[in-house]
Design a protein around this motif. Sequence first.
Motif, PDB file in Angstrom:
ATOM      1  N   PRO A 252     -27.298 -34.133  57.111  1.00 12.84           N
ATOM      2  CA  PRO A 252     -26.693 -35.095  56.178  1.00 12.84           C
ATOM      3  C   PRO A 252     -27.513 -36.354  55.958  1.00 12.84           C
ATOM      4  O   PRO A 252     -27.579 -36.884  54.860  1.00 12.84           O
ATOM      5  N   ARG A 253     -28.168 -36.861  57.022  1.00 11.43           N
ATOM      6  CA  ARG A 253     -28.929 -38.111  56.881  1.00 11.43           C
ATOM      7  C   ARG A 253     -30.051 -37.963  55.851  1.00 11.43           C
ATOM      8  O   ARG A 253     -30.337 -38.891  55.092  1.00 11.43           O
ATOM      9  N   TRP A 254     -30.675 -36.775  55.809  1.00  9.01           N
ATOM     10  CA  TRP A 254     -31.767 -36.568  54.857  1.00  9.01           C
ATOM     11  C   TRP A 254     -31.241 -36.369  53.445  1.00  9.01           C
ATOM     12  O   TRP A 254     -31.860 -36.820  52.471  1.00  9.01           O
ATOM     13  N   ILE A 255     -30.119 -35.682  53.323  1.00 10.10           N
ATOM     14  CA  ILE A 255     -29.505 -35.527  51.998  1.00 10.10           C
ATOM     15  C   ILE A 255     -29.147 -36.890  51.427  1.00 10.10           C
ATOM     16  O   ILE A 255     -29.414 -37.186  50.251  1.00 10.10           O
ATOM     17  N   LEU A 256     -28.557 -37.742  52.261  1.00  3.99           N
ATOM     18  CA  LEU A 256     -28.170 -39.083  51.802  1.00  3.99           C
ATOM     19  C   LEU A 256     -29.384 -39.919  51.434  1.00  3.99           C
ATOM     20  O   LEU A 256     -29.394 -40.597  50.398  1.00  3.99           O
ATOM     21  N   ALA A 257     -30.417 -39.885  52.270  1.00  3.35           N
ATOM     22  CA  ALA A 257     -31.606 -40.695  52.001  1.00  3.35           C
ATOM     23  C   ALA A 257     -32.245 -40.300  50.675  1.00  3.35           C
ATOM     24  O   ALA A 257     -32.560 -41.153  49.833  1.00  3.35           O
ATOM     25  N   TRP A 258     -32.437 -39.001  50.455  1.00  4.55           N
ATOM     26  CA  TRP A 258     -33.057 -38.538  49.212  1.00  4.55           C
ATOM     27  C   TRP A 258     -32.136 -38.734  48.014  1.00  4.55           C
ATOM     28  O   TRP A 258     -32.615 -39.019  46.901  1.00  4.55           O
TER      29      TRP A 258
ATOM     30  N   LEU B 148     -28.571 -48.802  59.018  1.00  5.80           N
ATOM     31  CA  LEU B 148     -27.779 -49.470  60.055  1.00  5.80           C
ATOM     32  C   LEU B 148     -26.832 -48.500  60.743  1.00  5.80           C
ATOM     33  O   LEU B 148     -26.649 -48.536  61.965  1.00  5.80           O
ATOM     34  N   PHE B 149     -26.216 -47.617  59.962  1.00  7.17           N
ATOM     35  CA  PHE B 149     -25.305 -46.623  60.534  1.00  7.17           C
ATOM     36  C   PHE B 149     -26.048 -45.730  61.514  1.00  7.17           C
ATOM     37  O   PHE B 149     -25.573 -45.484  62.641  1.00  7.17           O
ATOM     38  N   LEU B 150     -27.224 -45.234  61.117  1.00  3.76           N
ATOM     39  CA  LEU B 150     -27.981 -44.341  61.988  1.00  3.76           C
ATOM     40  C   LEU B 150     -28.461 -45.068  63.236  1.00  3.76           C
ATOM     41  O   LEU B 150     -28.433 -44.515  64.346  1.00  3.76           O
ATOM     42  N   TRP B 151     -28.867 -46.327  63.084  1.00  7.56           N
ATOM     43  CA  TRP B 151     -29.294 -47.123  64.242  1.00  7.56           C
ATOM     44  C   TRP B 151     -28.131 -47.338  65.206  1.00  7.56           C
ATOM     45  O   TRP B 151     -28.282 -47.186  66.420  1.00  7.56           O
TER      46      TRP B 151
END
Length: 396
Positions: free
Chosen positions: A278-284, A386-389
């Motif tokens: 999900p983190r990569w989908i959101l970033a892209w 910030l969420f991922l950190w």
Amino acid sequence: MQRFFQQPQTDRRSSSKTASIAGYFGSFIVLGIAIASLGPTLPALAENTGTSLGTISLLFTAHSLGYLLSAIFGGRLYDRLPGHTVMIASLLVIAAMLALVPLIPDLWLLFAVLLVEGMAAGSLDIGGNTLLVWVHRDRVGPFMNALHFFFGVGAVLAPIIIAGLVALSGGITWAYWALALLALPAALWLLPQPGPRAPEAAEDEPTGGVKLVLVALTALILFLYVGAELGFGGWVYTYALTLGLGTTTSAATLTSAYWGALTLGRLLAIPVAARVRPRWILAWSLLGGLLSIVLIMLWPQSTVALWAGALGMGLFTGPVFATVMVLAGQHMTITGQATGGFLVGSSLGGMFLPWLIGQLFVPAGPKVLLIAVIVDLALALGALGLFLWQSERDRT
């Protein structure tokens, strides 16, 4: 012998889950219909109540306020009551309110009806997102994108149904009654299905499984994203007309194309979500939306750039809402109250940025739309970081 008796029980559980998920998809079609039905009928409702278009636009505020109230208070219902019961009640309230809308000649009574409908819609939104996570847990990604795709289907269907029935009957009454009837099959479908149970909190979570910092950051991401989504979708029509980049017909088509691309983005994300984190989908997705708006800004007088940017904005950012929910579910226990907190953020974002753009559109010029969306998406990328950190910090 034990396997012989266990297999039918397993099959029944699987069949029940499939039936419940189909009910959630149907409910989100109704949700899309309920939210998208107001815009095409505003002129008729203004005539019914003897008010101007400017005044009747208060109905948007009523619906948004109801949604916000439900997000604040409604999530707890799913933690305390059977989830399907709450969803069925929400569907029935939506049906009743839609049936009443064309019959009311008083603006403030209509305001109250849209407020109640907004509360029921917010409750339905919380239920679909929360219960789907409870059913699929860590594998919810493709199903969450499918859920929000069906919301888009409902949003596309509503104007088509309204236009067809208004042409046949000459008024909006039968159109609203038809939309109200469409809410009933989903309610009847969910009625015999047993609802999923809430997951237990992880050992490292506080009581109730709610990590308040992560809930707040999730709500912030949704605040920024939904503000950009609705801000662009709500003002691109006026942007195109003001700059002479389209006629009323082509500007309306551009707006529809944007929402269609957003719905297509959600459809395309279903297989992607099964393979990509999900983190990569959101970033892209956020970066793609950002670059799409930059494209419009680089060639502000180009109709081709406007169309390409609008389609890119919709296609890239379509998966964001569902994927944020999936990401949150990977780092905390999703409760009805937590989902309500997420929707508080999205509701406020949907109310604030479109309003802010409206306040600045004339004094600052049409370019304020592009600047506001670029800033919003850039801040959303920062909030994601910030969420991922914070989530990595919680693990250590």
